[in-house]
Design a protein around this motif. Structure first.
Motif, mmCIF file in Angstrom:
data_model
loop_
_atom_site.group_PDB
_atom_site.id
_atom_site.type_symbol
_atom_site.label_atom_id
_atom_site.label_comp_id
_atom_site.label_asym_id
_atom_site.label_seq_id
_atom_site.Cartn_x
_atom_site.Cartn_y
_atom_site.Cartn_z
ATOM 1 N N UNK A 16 -4.889 7.083 5.518
ATOM 2 C CA UNK A 16 -4.732 6.424 4.049
ATOM 3 C C UNK A 16 -4.811 5.021 4.068
ATOM 4 N N UNK A 17 -5.112 4.174 5.059
ATOM 5 C CA UNK A 17 -5.036 2.937 5.231
ATOM 6 C C UNK A 17 -5.837 2.024 4.417
ATOM 7 N N UNK A 18 -6.955 2.219 4.322
ATOM 8 C CA UNK A 18 -7.819 1.975 3.527
ATOM 9 C C UNK A 18 -7.691 1.923 2.127
ATOM 10 N N UNK A 19 -7.499 2.893 1.388
ATOM 11 C CA UNK A 19 -7.079 3.134 0.036
ATOM 12 C C UNK A 19 -5.753 2.279 -0.250
ATOM 13 N N UNK A 20 -4.789 2.496 0.652
ATOM 14 C CA UNK A 20 -3.645 1.675 0.548
ATOM 15 C C UNK A 20 -3.922 0.175 0.315
ATOM 16 N N UNK A 21 -4.676 -0.136 1.213
ATOM 17 C CA UNK A 21 -5.037 -1.832 1.378
ATOM 18 C C UNK A 21 -5.716 -2.250 0.099
ATOM 19 N N UNK A 22 -6.419 -1.151 -0.768
ATOM 20 C CA UNK A 22 -7.096 -1.609 -1.731
ATOM 21 C C UNK A 22 -5.895 -1.914 -2.825
ATOM 22 N N UNK A 23 -4.816 -1.312 -2.954
ATOM 23 C CA UNK A 23 -3.742 -1.348 -3.845
ATOM 24 C C UNK A 23 -2.845 -2.712 -3.301
ATOM 25 N N UNK A 24 -2.645 -2.708 -2.330
ATOM 26 C CA UNK A 24 -1.981 -3.863 -1.861
ATOM 27 C C UNK A 24 -2.926 -5.178 -2.161
ATOM 28 N N UNK A 25 -4.114 -5.230 -2.042
ATOM 29 C CA UNK A 25 -4.860 -6.380 -2.083
ATOM 30 C C UNK A 25 -4.814 -6.759 -3.616
ATOM 31 N N UNK A 26 -4.745 -5.464 -4.820
ATOM 32 C CA UNK A 26 -4.671 -6.049 -5.996
ATOM 33 C C UNK A 26 -3.363 -6.549 -6.282
ATOM 34 N N UNK A 27 -2.270 -6.115 -5.748
ATOM 35 C CA UNK A 27 -0.956 -6.623 -6.109
ATOM 36 C C UNK A 27 -0.820 -7.894 -5.531
ATOM 37 N N UNK A 28 -1.459 -8.211 -4.455
ATOM 38 C CA UNK A 28 -1.282 -9.724 -3.638
ATOM 39 C C UNK A 28 -2.010 -10.737 -4.597
ATOM 40 N N UNK A 29 -3.250 -10.106 -5.204
ATOM 41 C CA UNK A 29 -4.004 -10.992 -6.031
ATOM 42 C C UNK A 29 -3.526 -11.262 -7.346
ATOM 43 N N UNK A 30 -2.359 -10.613 -7.847
ATOM 44 C CA UNK A 30 -1.815 -10.531 -9.062
ATOM 45 C C UNK A 30 -1.137 -11.906 -9.256
ATOM 46 N N UNK A 31 -0.452 -12.664 -8.033
ATOM 47 C CA UNK A 31 0.133 -13.542 -8.031
ATOM 48 C C UNK A 31 1.736 -13.366 -8.364
ATOM 49 N N UNK A 32 2.186 -12.143 -8.624
ATOM 50 C CA UNK A 32 3.544 -11.987 -8.562
ATOM 51 C C UNK A 32 4.114 -12.010 -7.278
ATOM 52 N N UNK A 33 5.544 -12.225 -7.129
ATOM 53 C CA UNK A 33 6.129 -12.128 -5.726
ATOM 54 C C UNK A 33 6.023 -10.727 -5.527
ATOM 55 N N UNK A 34 5.696 -10.536 -4.155
ATOM 56 C CA UNK A 34 5.688 -9.096 -3.717
ATOM 57 C C UNK A 34 5.917 -9.147 -2.116
ATOM 58 N N UNK A 35 6.243 -8.098 -1.713
ATOM 59 C CA UNK A 35 6.376 -7.644 -0.353
ATOM 60 C C UNK A 35 6.116 -6.451 0.025
ATOM 61 N N UNK A 36 5.294 -6.073 1.074
ATOM 62 C CA UNK A 36 5.042 -4.939 1.681
ATOM 63 C C UNK A 36 5.587 -4.679 2.883
ATOM 64 N N UNK A 37 6.213 -3.373 2.896
ATOM 65 C CA UNK A 37 6.707 -2.640 4.221
ATOM 66 C C UNK A 37 6.016 -1.288 4.425
ATOM 67 N N UNK A 38 6.598 -0.672 5.376
ATOM 68 C CA UNK A 38 5.823 0.617 5.731
ATOM 69 C C UNK A 38 5.834 1.602 4.704
ATOM 70 N N UNK A 39 6.839 1.564 3.941
ATOM 71 C CA UNK A 39 6.756 2.717 2.701
ATOM 72 C C UNK A 39 6.545 2.328 1.510
#
Length: 98
Positions: A16-39
């Motif tokens: 599921x790495x690629x679909x999850x990466x799509x979500x994280x890409x959107x979150x990071x592009x938002x400019x809001x403070x964020x942090x991604x961990x394993x879960x």
């Protein structure tokens, strides 16, 4: 508010790495403070802006998966900023005193 978000793509197989990466890409592009961990990915901001990012991240996963599951935990505390960092710093200070 702080939101801990996990979007799990379903129906795409074990990787599921690629679909999850799509979500994280959107979150990071938002400019809001964020942090991604394993879960989870944690996002901080105002209600409307955070929820808009949650929807956009979900839409990004749904563009490449037929179904998804979302787990969301929120800490809503009006008037507080930088809580995502401050909470961790507080715990680290207490640990250093032990």
């Amino acid at each position: 508010m702080i939101v801990a978000l996990s979007i799990t793509p379903l129906g795409v197989g074990d990787d599921v790495g690629r679909p999850v990466a799509e979500a994280v890409r959107v979150i990071r592009a938002s400019g809001l403070p964020n942090q991604t961990t394993a879960l989870f990915t944690t996002i901080e901001g105002e209600w409307d802006e955070v929820m808009a990012v949650v929807k956009a991240a979900t839409d990004a996963v749904m563009a490449v998966a037929p179904r998804c599951s979302i787990v969301l935990k929120a800490d809503i505390r009006p008037g507080v900023t930088n809580a995502m960092t401050a909470k961790v710093e507080s715990v680290e200070r207490h640990l250093a005193q032990m």
